[in-house]
Design a protein around this motif. Sequence first.
Motif, PDB file in Angstrom:
ATOM      1  N   GLY A  96      43.143  32.438  21.535  1.00 59.08           N
ATOM      2  CA  GLY A  96      44.450  33.015  21.261  1.00 59.08           C
ATOM      3  C   GLY A  96      44.844  32.914  19.805  1.00 59.08           C
ATOM      4  O   GLY A  96      46.026  32.785  19.490  1.00 59.08           O
ATOM      5  N   GLY A  97      43.855  33.001  18.907  1.00 64.56           N
ATOM      6  CA  GLY A  97      44.138  32.951  17.480  1.00 64.56           C
ATOM      7  C   GLY A  97      44.184  34.346  16.874  1.00 64.56           C
ATOM      8  O   GLY A  97      44.391  35.344  17.575  1.00 64.56           O
ATOM      9  N   ILE A  98      43.960  34.430  15.571  1.00 61.95           N
ATOM     10  CA  ILE A  98      44.026  35.712  14.870  1.00 61.95           C
ATOM     11  C   ILE A  98      43.054  36.715  15.478  1.00 61.95           C
ATOM     12  O   ILE A  98      43.399  37.872  15.735  1.00 61.95           O
ATOM     13  N   GLY A  99      41.819  36.295  15.724  1.00 58.06           N
ATOM     14  CA  GLY A  99      40.831  37.186  16.305  1.00 58.06           C
ATOM     15  C   GLY A  99      41.135  37.555  17.740  1.00 58.06           C
ATOM     16  O   GLY A  99      41.080  38.723  18.128  1.00 58.06           O
ATOM     17  N   GLY A 100      41.474  36.554  18.553  1.00 60.27           N
ATOM     18  CA  GLY A 100      41.720  36.800  19.968  1.00 60.27           C
ATOM     19  C   GLY A 100      42.911  37.699  20.219  1.00 60.27           C
ATOM     20  O   GLY A 100      42.859  38.609  21.069  1.00 60.27           O
ATOM     21  N   ILE A 101      43.998  37.493  19.488  1.00 62.05           N
ATOM     22  CA  ILE A 101      45.199  38.310  19.690  1.00 62.05           C
ATOM     23  C   ILE A 101      44.984  39.720  19.172  1.00 62.05           C
ATOM     24  O   ILE A 101      45.388  40.703  19.801  1.00 62.05           O
TER      25      ILE A 101
ATOM     26  N   ILE B 187      35.798  35.586  37.054  1.00 60.55           N
ATOM     27  CA  ILE B 187      34.670  36.494  36.937  1.00 60.55           C
ATOM     28  C   ILE B 187      35.061  37.626  35.992  1.00 60.55           C
ATOM     29  O   ILE B 187      36.161  38.166  36.072  1.00 60.55           O
ATOM     30  N   TYR B 188      34.173  37.977  35.103  1.00 59.70           N
ATOM     31  CA  TYR B 188      34.460  39.028  34.136  1.00 59.70           C
ATOM     32  C   TYR B 188      33.393  40.123  34.204  1.00 59.70           C
ATOM     33  O   TYR B 188      32.260  39.899  34.642  1.00 59.70           O
ATOM     34  N   ASP B 189      33.789  41.302  33.752  1.00 59.82           N
ATOM     35  CA  ASP B 189      32.829  42.376  33.513  1.00 59.82           C
ATOM     36  C   ASP B 189      32.401  42.387  32.054  1.00 59.82           C
ATOM     37  O   ASP B 189      31.240  42.625  31.734  1.00 59.82           O
ATOM     38  N   TYR B 190      33.371  42.139  31.176  1.00 59.17           N
ATOM     39  CA  TYR B 190      33.096  42.021  29.750  1.00 59.17           C
ATOM     40  C   TYR B 190      33.808  40.783  29.222  1.00 59.17           C
ATOM     41  O   TYR B 190      34.936  40.489  29.616  1.00 59.17           O
ATOM     42  N   LEU B 191      33.129  40.083  28.321  1.00 65.02           N
ATOM     43  CA  LEU B 191      33.679  38.860  27.753  1.00 65.02           C
ATOM     44  C   LEU B 191      33.666  38.972  26.238  1.00 65.02           C
ATOM     45  O   LEU B 191      32.675  39.396  25.638  1.00 65.02           O
ATOM     46  N   VAL B 192      34.777  38.597  25.622  1.00 69.38           N
ATOM     47  CA  VAL B 192      34.855  38.532  24.159  1.00 69.38           C
ATOM     48  C   VAL B 192      35.148  37.085  23.773  1.00 69.38           C
ATOM     49  O   VAL B 192      36.175  36.522  24.180  1.00 69.38           O
ATOM     50  N   ILE B 193      34.265  36.491  23.007  1.00 74.12           N
ATOM     51  CA  ILE B 193      34.430  35.108  22.572  1.00 74.12           C
ATOM     52  C   ILE B 193      35.075  35.122  21.189  1.00 74.12           C
ATOM     53  O   ILE B 193      34.509  35.657  20.233  1.00 74.12           O
ATOM     54  N   ALA B 194      36.277  34.581  21.111  1.00 72.37           N
ATOM     55  CA  ALA B 194      37.045  34.564  19.857  1.00 72.37           C
ATOM     56  C   ALA B 194      37.707  33.199  19.710  1.00 72.37           C
ATOM     57  O   ALA B 194      38.893  33.092  19.403  1.00 72.37           O
ATOM     58  N   THR B 195      36.934  32.164  19.930  1.00 77.16           N
ATOM     59  CA  THR B 195      37.477  30.815  20.079  1.00 77.16           C
ATOM     60  C   THR B 195      37.793  30.115  18.770  1.00 77.16           C
ATOM     61  O   THR B 195      38.478  29.088  18.764  1.00 77.16           O
ATOM     62  N   GLY B 196      37.255  30.645  17.646  1.00 78.97           N
ATOM     63  CA  GLY B 196      37.306  29.827  16.450  1.00 78.97           C
ATOM     64  C   GLY B 196      36.284  28.712  16.568  1.00 78.97           C
ATOM     65  O   GLY B 196      35.436  28.709  17.469  1.00 78.97           O
TER      66      GLY B 196
ATOM     67  N   PRO C 150      22.783  39.803  21.842  1.00 77.38           N
ATOM     68  CA  PRO C 150      21.545  40.497  22.200  1.00 77.38           C
ATOM     69  C   PRO C 150      21.013  40.164  23.596  1.00 77.38           C
ATOM     70  O   PRO C 150      20.375  41.006  24.225  1.00 77.38           O
ATOM     71  N   SER C 151      21.283  38.953  24.078  1.00 75.25           N
ATOM     72  CA  SER C 151      20.768  38.553  25.385  1.00 75.25           C
ATOM     73  C   SER C 151      21.677  38.952  26.536  1.00 75.25           C
ATOM     74  O   SER C 151      21.209  39.240  27.639  1.00 75.25           O
ATOM     75  N   TYR C 152      22.968  38.955  26.298  1.00 74.77           N
ATOM     76  CA  TYR C 152      23.955  39.287  27.331  1.00 74.77           C
ATOM     77  C   TYR C 152      24.828  40.413  26.776  1.00 74.77           C
ATOM     78  O   TYR C 152      25.782  40.162  26.033  1.00 74.77           O
ATOM     79  N   GLU C 153      24.484  41.635  27.123  1.00 75.56           N
ATOM     80  CA  GLU C 153      25.084  42.793  26.473  1.00 75.56           C
ATOM     81  C   GLU C 153      26.521  43.066  26.893  1.00 75.56           C
ATOM     82  O   GLU C 153      27.163  43.961  26.344  1.00 75.56           O
ATOM     83  N   ASN C 154      27.032  42.308  27.840  1.00 72.38           N
ATOM     84  CA  ASN C 154      28.462  42.439  28.188  1.00 72.38           C
ATOM     85  C   ASN C 154      29.297  41.334  27.540  1.00 72.38           C
ATOM     86  O   ASN C 154      30.462  41.164  27.871  1.00 72.38           O
ATOM     87  N   ILE C 155      28.666  40.596  26.606  1.00 71.98           N
ATOM     88  CA  ILE C 155      29.381  39.553  25.864  1.00 71.98           C
ATOM     89  C   ILE C 155      29.430  39.930  24.391  1.00 71.98           C
ATOM     90  O   ILE C 155      28.407  40.263  23.780  1.00 71.98           O
ATOM     91  N   TYR C 156      30.636  39.866  23.834  1.00 73.89           N
ATOM     92  CA  TYR C 156      30.864  40.167  22.421  1.00 73.89           C
ATOM     93  C   TYR C 156      31.487  38.922  21.769  1.00 73.89           C
ATOM     94  O   TYR C 156      32.037  38.053  22.458  1.00 73.89           O
ATOM     95  N   ALA C 157      31.414  38.855  20.468  1.00 71.79           N
ATOM     96  CA  ALA C 157      32.028  37.726  19.754  1.00 71.79           C
ATOM     97  C   ALA C 157      32.607  38.201  18.440  1.00 71.79           C
ATOM     98  O   ALA C 157      32.064  39.107  17.793  1.00 71.79           O
ATOM     99  N   ILE C 158      33.729  37.590  18.052  1.00 72.60           N
ATOM    100  CA  ILE C 158      34.400  37.937  16.797  1.00 72.60           C
ATOM    101  C   ILE C 158      34.944  36.671  16.144  1.00 72.60           C
ATOM    102  O   ILE C 158      35.237  35.685  16.817  1.00 72.60           O
TER     103      ILE C 158
ATOM    104  N   ILE D 147      37.742  39.457  10.253  1.00 73.38           N
ATOM    105  CA  ILE D 147      38.035  39.176  11.660  1.00 73.38           C
ATOM    106  C   ILE D 147      38.744  40.361  12.304  1.00 73.38           C
ATOM    107  O   ILE D 147      38.415  40.762  13.434  1.00 73.38           O
ATOM    108  N   GLU D 148      39.730  40.950  11.609  1.00 76.40           N
ATOM    109  CA  GLU D 148      40.404  42.125  12.147  1.00 76.40           C
ATOM    110  C   GLU D 148      39.416  43.264  12.364  1.00 76.40           C
ATOM    111  O   GLU D 148      39.468  43.987  13.370  1.00 76.40           O
ATOM    112  N   SER D 149      38.496  43.435  11.424  1.00 78.22           N
ATOM    113  CA  SER D 149      37.501  44.498  11.527  1.00 78.22           C
ATOM    114  C   SER D 149      36.554  44.255  12.693  1.00 78.22           C
ATOM    115  O   SER D 149      36.168  45.193  13.407  1.00 78.22           O
ATOM    116  N   MET D 150      36.161  42.998  12.905  1.00 81.74           N
ATOM    117  CA  MET D 150      35.313  42.661  14.050  1.00 81.74           C
ATOM    118  C   MET D 150      36.005  43.008  15.367  1.00 81.74           C
ATOM    119  O   MET D 150      35.374  43.530  16.295  1.00 81.74           O
TER     120      MET D 150
END
Length: 422
Positions: free
Chosen positions: A9-14, A97-106, A290-298, A323-326
């Motif tokens: 819930g930081g700059i990237g996550g929000i 359970i998720y279909d797509y996951l975005v990791i933005a944890t800092g 690359p290994s889990y194509e439904n997981i993204y990170a920023i 970070i905003e661009s990601m």
Amino acid sequence: MSKIIIIGGGIGGISMAYEMRCLAGKEDEVMVVSDSETFHFVPSNPWVAVNWRKPADIKVELAPYLNKKDISFSAVGVKRVHPEENRLELCDGSDLIYDYLVIATGPRLAFEEVEGLGPEGFTHSICHVDHANNAAAAWDNFIQKPGPVVVGAAQGASCYGPAYEFAFIMDADLRKRRLRDQVPMVYVTPEPYIGHLGLGGVGDSKSMMEGLLRERHIKWITNAKVERVEDGMMHVLEHNEDGSEKQRHELPFSYSMMLPAFTGIEAVSNIEGLSNPRGFIKIDKYQRNPSYENIYAIGVCVAIAPLEKTPVPVGVPKTGYMIESMATAAAHNIRDALNGKAPSTEATWNAICLADMGDTGAAFVAIPQIPPRNVTWAKSGKWVHYAKIAYEKYFLHKVRKGTTEPIYERYILKALGINKLK
């Protein structure tokens, strides 16, 4: 219907949550899972640490604003990611359970890598608002009985702007109090030279930053490895350019703030294919694992290889614009996936850093972030101080209003006289 979960819930996550809500279908669920009920504007932490801001000034309660935009929210926190099962194990024992996951944890703050470092040791931190608030209480005590200050970053750190900022902000605060003459200051950094910033320098940042330190009578030690910290004493090993030992320093201090090295958080560490040995998330040019194509990170949790070999390990920073661009790229690529298309959007990995100095500031622009570059410059002036205040104001406004407006592109680039970054 797809469920898209954003961890953080930081700059990237929000930024990601608002972008994704606009691009996802009405039937798709967008959810943010954080370990805190509030957002806090991390770039303002140096101000908090000298009581120029209070934590309440830079915090926003997330649930009301996210829910208003039809974004689900949980502050339970993630204990472990199980990518093979598309499952999050939460800290309260429940699962999602998720279909797509975005990791933005800092990052995780690796204070334990240096004996005596951090809030549980003998130095302060400005990496989290709670740390900065504790540092402010200690600052109040310090100014009653001034003494030597040691400030900077430990080996492996990857974010140097805040360390420089805090050195200059302390200097400015002490000058306002007419106490600066009672406080010897030393800046300690693993950077091979002042102004390296983890970026190989930006324009003439070396000369500029050295000049700014000299003007303020702040001494420095580069190529520095902090061996250990004791109560009131920091043991530092300075290296030559070939990595050999140059000199050992025993630095007494009455107050110290040192940024630690970062790692990935425990929830994503040691997962084959997902994270590297330091726990940072592996991604391709589309922010996708690359290994889990439904997981993204920023953001800061993303793995970026060091720019170059240095005598002491130096990490690569991830700045606000990047970070905003990601976030924008990841949101558009998930939209492509929802449409059954291949990803097509790449983040603009350019570096823009605004370093406040209390009553002036320094700005750095590197396009692209990693040299060789198309554009590279560094400038200083009071306008940077005001640009940093504007960034704080507009980002907090963004969190409350739920806008997808890119703060850097709309306001900061305009202040810098730059129309577009490519």
